[in-house]
Design an enzyme around this catalytic site. Structure first.
Site, PDB file in Angstrom:
ATOM      1  CB  THR A  46      -0.859   0.012   1.277  1.00  0.00           C
ATOM      2  OG1 THR A  46      -1.655  -1.166   1.315  1.00  0.00           O
ATOM      3  CG2 THR A  46      -1.746   1.242   1.333  1.00  0.00           C
TER       4      THR A  46
ATOM      5  NE  ARG B 260      -8.328  -7.694   3.211  1.00  0.00           N
ATOM      6  CZ  ARG B 260      -7.271  -6.872   3.191  1.00  0.00           C
ATOM      7  NH1 ARG B 260      -6.987  -6.218   2.083  1.00  0.00           N
ATOM      8  NH2 ARG B 260      -6.521  -6.716   4.260  1.00  0.00           N
ATOM      9  CB  VAL B 261     -12.817  -3.588   2.025  1.00  0.00           C
ATOM     10  CG1 VAL B 261     -12.281  -2.173   2.225  1.00  0.00           C
ATOM     11  CG2 VAL B 261     -13.616  -3.682   0.736  1.00  0.00           C
ATOM     12  N   GLY B 262      -9.622  -3.904   3.128  1.00  0.00           N
ATOM     13  CA  GLY B 262      -8.759  -3.689   4.276  1.00  0.00           C
ATOM     14  C   GLY B 262      -8.912  -2.285   4.840  1.00  0.00           C
ATOM     15  CG  ASP B 263      -5.411  -0.386   6.544  1.00  0.00           C
ATOM     16  OD1 ASP B 263      -5.098  -1.366   5.833  1.00  0.00           O
ATOM     17  OD2 ASP B 263      -4.648   0.558   6.765  1.00  0.00           O
TER      18      ASP B 263
ATOM     19  CB  THR C 156       1.729   0.184   4.893  1.00  0.00           C
ATOM     20  OG1 THR C 156       1.903  -0.704   3.783  1.00  0.00           O
ATOM     21  CG2 THR C 156       2.930   0.090   5.796  1.00  0.00           C
ATOM     22  N   GLY C 157       0.358  -2.582   5.507  1.00  0.00           N
ATOM     23  CA  GLY C 157       0.428  -3.934   6.064  1.00  0.00           C
ATOM     24  C   GLY C 157      -0.933  -4.596   6.098  1.00  0.00           C
TER      25      GLY C 157
ATOM     26  N   GLY D 184      -4.414  -5.014   6.834  1.00  0.00           N
ATOM     27  CA  GLY D 184      -5.409  -4.017   7.188  1.00  0.00           C
ATOM     28  C   GLY D 184      -6.339  -4.400   8.309  1.00  0.00           C
TER      29      GLY D 184
END
Length: 348
Positions: A205, A233-236, A256-257, A259
């Site tokens: 990211t 799927r959705v991360g941060d 980053t990383g 989420g």
């Protein structure tokens, strides 16, 4: 007399507490050291910073700078975790997430966006042209088309090849410092430290924070998310307060990383609130990382999460779970440099 003494003691304690708060606030709002400044995650942040600096060095707005900066890796097919060339989900579909936030608290976001290269620009359009903050999936694509963004097939031959190789084993698990892994046309995870700085194998990211010549802050965050994730799927990254947060009185933070871990602690908002209390940027990032560790140390030991922060004084810092997180800093004095973040889990 006894009650009077108690009252005076309580008054003194309260005054001391307010004095400490005042000192912390003064530390947060002290003289500006670096203005303008732009910082961003990972080695491709160097190239992104150049794009942002073109805006900042001409007394442009921080919001314009962060959008211009992150659009560069979004369009780079060699970067497998952002925009065009991003690795697909387990169904072979490339979906993008992005958000942007300005100095006035305005923000926009898209999630699970397909067939559009510059998710960050769509997020800005959401912010400026709708009453909403987030639009997702088919709705985000329809909105982007209505705004004139061209439809583009995001799945490149290299990304498709990696996905088909993954399908042979279908092993879905986050990889620590995926940005430091060498794929060589497949999903090998051989670590090669020679491939760390300034090269096409180093990616994740991109989060970017900037302060312009007027002292105003803005931020942007954009990604194609975890490779081979479950569809939807959705991360941060597109979530305001998780992947990105800006408070023009205090500072900004991005993440980053993995989420999911960032979402669990509202990570970027937490970092900014800690800076409001007087924490320097790196210490605020460290406290956020330690919150993740406290929740589940075993899980945290197998993942990577990093935070990057910039305060109103122009001070910056980062902290992560595992060794390997780098970030780029560009100022008039220091030009454009790549730095290594401090980290929690020490090597045995």
């Amino acid at each position: 007399m006894h009650n009077r003494r108690n009252f005076l003691r309580m008054a003194a304690t309260t005054a001391a507490a307010f004095s400490l708060k005042g000192a912390a606030r003064a530390a947060a709002y002290g003289p500006v050291l670096n203005k303008p400044i732009v910082i961003s995650t990972w080695d491709f942040g160097l190239t992104a910073n150049k794009g942002a600096w073109e805006v900042l060095s001409n007394k442009g707005r921080a919001l314009d700078a962060v959008e211009a900066g992150v659009k560069i890796p979004e369009a780079d097919p060699k970067i497998s975790t952002i925009g065009y060339g991003g690795y697909p989900d387990r169904d072979g579909r490339v979906t993008l997430d992005a958000c942007i936030m300005d100095e006035m608290g305005n923000c926009g976001s898209v999630a699970a966006l397909e067939n559009i290269v510059h998710a960050i620009s769509v997020a800005r359009a959401v912010m400026e042209k709708t009453p909403h903050v987030m639009i997702v999936g088919d709705g985000a694509f329809q909105f982007a088309q209505a705004q004139g963004f061209p439809k583009v097939t995001l799945l490149t031959p290299d990304a498709e090849k990696a996905w088909k190789e993954w399908l042979k084993t279908s092993e879905y698990k986050p990889q620590i410092n995926i940005e430091n892994k060498s794929y060589n046309g497949n999903v090998s995870t051989t670590f090669n430290p020679l491939r760390l700085p300034g090269n096409q194998y180093n990616h994740d990211t991109i989060g970017m924070l900037a302060m312009d010549a007027q002292g105003n802050l803005s931020g942007a965050c954009t990604t194609s998310g975890m490779a081979f994730k479950m569809h939807g799927r959705v991360g941060d990254s597109p979530i305001i307060g998780a992947g990105l947060y800006i408070d023009n009185e205090v500072g900004g933070a991005t993440a980053t990383g993995v989420g999911e871990e960032v979402i669990r602690i509202c990570g970027s908002h937490l970092v900014v609130e800690l800076m409001r209390q007087g924490y320097p940027p790196e210490k605020a990032c460290q406290e956020a990382v330690e919150r993740i560790v406290k929740k589940n140390k075993q899980r945290a030991s197998q993942l990577q999460v990093g935070f990057l922060a910039l305060n109103k004084k122009g001070e910056y810092g980062a902290y992560c779970l595992q060794k390997g997180f780098s970030y780029a800093v560009c100022t008039a004095a220091d030009k454009n440099v790549l730095l290594n973040s401090s980290f929690y889990f020490k090597e045995s």
